[in-house]
Scaffold this active site. Structure first.
Site, PDB file in Angstrom:
ATOM      1  CG  ASN A   1      -1.950  -1.122   1.110  1.00 46.36           C
ATOM      2  OD1 ASN A   1      -2.132  -1.693   0.038  1.00 46.36           O
ATOM      3  ND2 ASN A   1      -2.585  -1.444   2.216  1.00 46.36           N
TER       4      ASN A   1
ATOM      5  CG  ASP B   1      -2.796   3.109   3.049  1.00 50.77           C
ATOM      6  OD1 ASP B   1      -2.083   2.733   3.996  1.00 50.77           O
ATOM      7  OD2 ASP B   1      -3.654   2.365   2.539  1.00 50.77           O
TER       8      ASP B   1
ATOM      9  CG  HIS C   1       3.959  -1.567  -4.780  1.00 52.84           C
ATOM     10  ND1 HIS C   1       2.830  -2.338  -4.803  1.00 52.84           N
ATOM     11  CD2 HIS C   1       4.970  -2.373  -5.203  1.00 52.84           C
ATOM     12  CE1 HIS C   1       3.135  -3.560  -5.231  1.00 52.84           C
ATOM     13  NE2 HIS C   1       4.420  -3.618  -5.469  1.00 52.84           N
TER      14      HIS C   1
ATOM     15  CB  THR D   1      -2.393  -8.875  -1.279  1.00 49.24           C
ATOM     16  OG1 THR D   1      -1.808  -8.995  -2.580  1.00 49.24           O
ATOM     17  CG2 THR D   1      -1.796  -9.927  -0.364  1.00 49.24           C
ATOM     18  CB  SER D   2      -5.617 -10.124  -5.780  1.00 46.98           C
ATOM     19  OG  SER D   2      -4.666  -9.237  -6.342  1.00 46.98           O
TER      20      SER D   2
HETATM   21  P1  NAD Z   1      -4.555  -6.435  -4.259  1.00 47.80           P
HETATM   22  O1  NAD Z   1      -3.986  -7.089  -5.451  1.00 47.80           O
HETATM   23  O2  NAD Z   1      -3.771  -6.421  -3.048  1.00 47.80           O
HETATM   24  O3  NAD Z   1      -6.151  -6.988  -4.159  1.00 47.80           O
HETATM   25  C1  NAD Z   1      -7.086  -6.570  -3.186  1.00 47.80           C
HETATM   26  C2  NAD Z   1      -7.422  -7.764  -2.305  1.00 47.80           C
HETATM   27  O4  NAD Z   1      -8.068  -7.294  -1.144  1.00 47.80           O
HETATM   28  C3  NAD Z   1      -8.369  -8.785  -2.983  1.00 47.80           C
HETATM   29  O5  NAD Z   1      -7.856 -10.092  -2.835  1.00 47.80           O
HETATM   30  C4  NAD Z   1      -9.683  -8.601  -2.202  1.00 47.80           C
HETATM   31  O6  NAD Z   1     -10.408  -9.814  -2.070  1.00 47.80           O
HETATM   32  C5  NAD Z   1      -9.153  -8.148  -0.854  1.00 47.80           C
HETATM   33  N1  NAD Z   1     -10.105  -7.407  -0.032  1.00 47.80           N
HETATM   34  C6  NAD Z   1     -11.115  -6.592  -0.404  1.00 47.80           C
HETATM   35  N2  NAD Z   1     -11.752  -6.098   0.680  1.00 47.80           N
HETATM   36  C7  NAD Z   1     -11.131  -6.616   1.762  1.00 47.80           C
HETATM   37  C8  NAD Z   1     -11.305  -6.479   3.170  1.00 47.80           C
HETATM   38  N3  NAD Z   1     -12.265  -5.720   3.689  1.00 47.80           N
HETATM   39  N4  NAD Z   1     -10.462  -7.170   3.978  1.00 47.80           N
HETATM   40  C9  NAD Z   1      -9.480  -7.951   3.480  1.00 47.80           C
HETATM   41  N5  NAD Z   1      -9.264  -8.109   2.157  1.00 47.80           N
HETATM   42  C10 NAD Z   1     -10.081  -7.449   1.312  1.00 47.80           C
HETATM   43  O7  NAD Z   1      -4.706  -5.012  -4.308  1.00 47.80           O
HETATM   44  P2  NAD Z   1      -5.079  -4.194  -5.546  1.00 47.80           P
HETATM   45  O8  NAD Z   1      -6.278  -3.432  -5.195  1.00 47.80           O
HETATM   46  O9  NAD Z   1      -5.124  -5.113  -6.729  1.00 47.80           O
HETATM   47  O10 NAD Z   1      -3.804  -3.230  -5.607  1.00 47.80           O
HETATM   48  C11 NAD Z   1      -2.523  -3.557  -6.120  1.00 47.80           C
HETATM   49  C12 NAD Z   1      -1.636  -2.330  -6.007  1.00 47.80           C
HETATM   50  O11 NAD Z   1      -2.342  -1.098  -6.237  1.00 47.80           O
HETATM   51  C13 NAD Z   1      -1.123  -2.176  -4.604  1.00 47.80           C
HETATM   52  O12 NAD Z   1      -0.038  -2.975  -4.443  1.00 47.80           O
HETATM   53  C14 NAD Z   1      -0.853  -0.674  -4.499  1.00 47.80           C
HETATM   54  O13 NAD Z   1       0.395  -0.329  -5.044  1.00 47.80           O
HETATM   55  C15 NAD Z   1      -1.964  -0.076  -5.318  1.00 47.80           C
HETATM   56  N6  NAD Z   1      -3.105   0.301  -4.440  1.00 47.80           N
HETATM   57  C16 NAD Z   1      -2.856   0.775  -3.173  1.00 47.80           C
HETATM   58  C17 NAD Z   1      -3.919   1.143  -2.353  1.00 47.80           C
HETATM   59  C18 NAD Z   1      -3.608   1.671  -0.947  1.00 47.80           C
HETATM   60  O14 NAD Z   1      -2.499   2.155  -0.704  1.00 47.80           O
HETATM   61  N7  NAD Z   1      -4.549   1.568   0.016  1.00 47.80           N
HETATM   62  C19 NAD Z   1      -5.223   1.018  -2.807  1.00 47.80           C
HETATM   63  C20 NAD Z   1      -5.439   0.518  -4.109  1.00 47.80           C
HETATM   64  C21 NAD Z   1      -4.358   0.166  -4.914  1.00 47.80           C
END
Ligand code: NAD
Length: 226
Positions: free
Chosen positions: A87, A89, A104, A171-172
C-alpha cells in the site's frame, strides 16, 4: 523475540474507505491502471497522473486506520513485527506500527524525475507541474509504477527468509514481485491468509476467508496465545 512478517495489500485499507482496484473490474477509482500508474502514462499526460495521486493523498489524509491496522500493533507486545506493505497509504504508521517497509512507495513522499534516490517528504501537499526537486528536476510521486523496478524487494525477501510466522492480508497475490515473497518463507514457518475471496497460494497456509476487520483479530489472538 520471534519474528512475525506480515504482507499487506489494498484489502487491509478497504474498511478505511480506500478502494482496492481489482475489486472493481480492474479500475482504480474509475481510472484504468495503464492511464495513471505507469511511467508511460506519466510521460503522456503528467497532469492527469499528478492529479490522480494528489486525489489519492487527500483521500488518505481523510481516512483513519481500521481495526485490522490496530490489531497488528498489539502483536508488538510479544513479537518482532515486520510489516511489508504494497500500500501507498500510511495507515499502518497512523495506527502505530513501528516497522513498515513500503514496496510500492508512499503518497507522503515525492522524488526527482531524474534521480530515484532523491526523495523528499511532502506530507499532505499536492505535487504540481513546475514543482522542482533539489536537483532542479520535476517532482513526481514516490510511487513504484507498474513496469518499474521494486527497490525494496531485496530487503523484503530477506525479512521473509527470517520469518518465524507469516501473515498475508488483503492482497490478490496478482502483483509481482510482491506475490513471490511467500516463497522465501521457510516451509516450517506457519502461515495465515486473511481475505474474503479465495486467493490461490501454492503452500500450506491457514485460510481465514473474512474481511480484515474481523479476520486479523483472529490471527492476532492466536499468535498472542502461542
Ligand atoms: P490487491 O492485489 O492487493 O487486491 C485486493 C485484495 O483485497 C483482494 O484479494 C480482495 O479480495 C481483498 N479485499 C477486499 N476487501 C477486503 C477487506 N475488507 N479485507 C481484506 N481483504 C479485502 O490489491 P489491488 O487493489 O489489486 O492493488 C494492487 C496495487 O495497487 C497495490 O499494491 C498498491 O500499489 C496499489 N493500491 C494501493 C492502495 C492503498 O495504498 N490503500 C489502494 C489501491 C491500490
Amino acid at each position: 523475540m520471534k519474528k512475525v512478517v506480515i504482507l499487506t495489500g489494498a484489502g487491509i485499507s478497504a474498511e478505511s474507505g480506500i478502494k482496492t482496484f481489482r475489486d472493481s473490474d480492474g479500475l482504480w477509482e474509475n481510472y484504468r491502471v495503464e492511464d495513471v500508474a505507469t511511467h508511460e502514462a506519466y510521460l503522456r499526460n503528467p497532469q492527469l497522473v499528478l492529479d490522480f495521486y494528489n486525489a489519492r493523498r487527500r483521500e488518505v489524509f481523510k481516512a483513519k486506520p481500521n481495526e485490522a491496522h490496530r490489531q497488528l500493533v498489539r502483536l508488538e507486545e510479544k513479537y518482532d513485527v515486520r510489516i511489508i506493505t504494497q500500500n501507498i497509504d500510511n495507515l499502518h504508521e497512523q495506527a502505530g506500527s513501528t516497522n513498515v517497509l513500503h514496496l510500492h512507495g508512499e503518497l507522503t513522499k515525492a522524488r526527482s524525475d531524474r534521480n530515484e534516490n532523491l526523495i523528499i517528504d511532502i506530507g499532505e501537499q499536492d505535487i504540481h507541474l513546475g514543482d522542482k526537486a533539489p536537483d532542479g528536476a520535476q517532482l513526481r510521486p514516490h510511487i513504484v509504477w507498474f513496469g518499474e523496478a521494486v527497490p525494496n524487494i531485496e530487503p523484503a525477501a530477506k525479512l521473509c527468509e527470517e520469518a518465524d510466522f507469516f501473515v498475508v492480508i488483503g492482497t490478490s497475490m496478482n502483483v509481482y514481485p510482491a506475490a513471490g515473497l511467500i516463497h522465501y518463507v521457510p516451509q516450517t514457518s506457519p502461515c495465515w491468509l486473511v481475505d474474503p475471496k479465495a486467493v490461490p497460494i501454492s503452500r500450506t497456509i491457514k485460510i481465514i476467508q473474512e474481511k480484515a476487520g474481523t479476520g486479523v483479530k483472529r490471527v492476532v489472538d492466536e499468535l498472542l496465545s502461542l
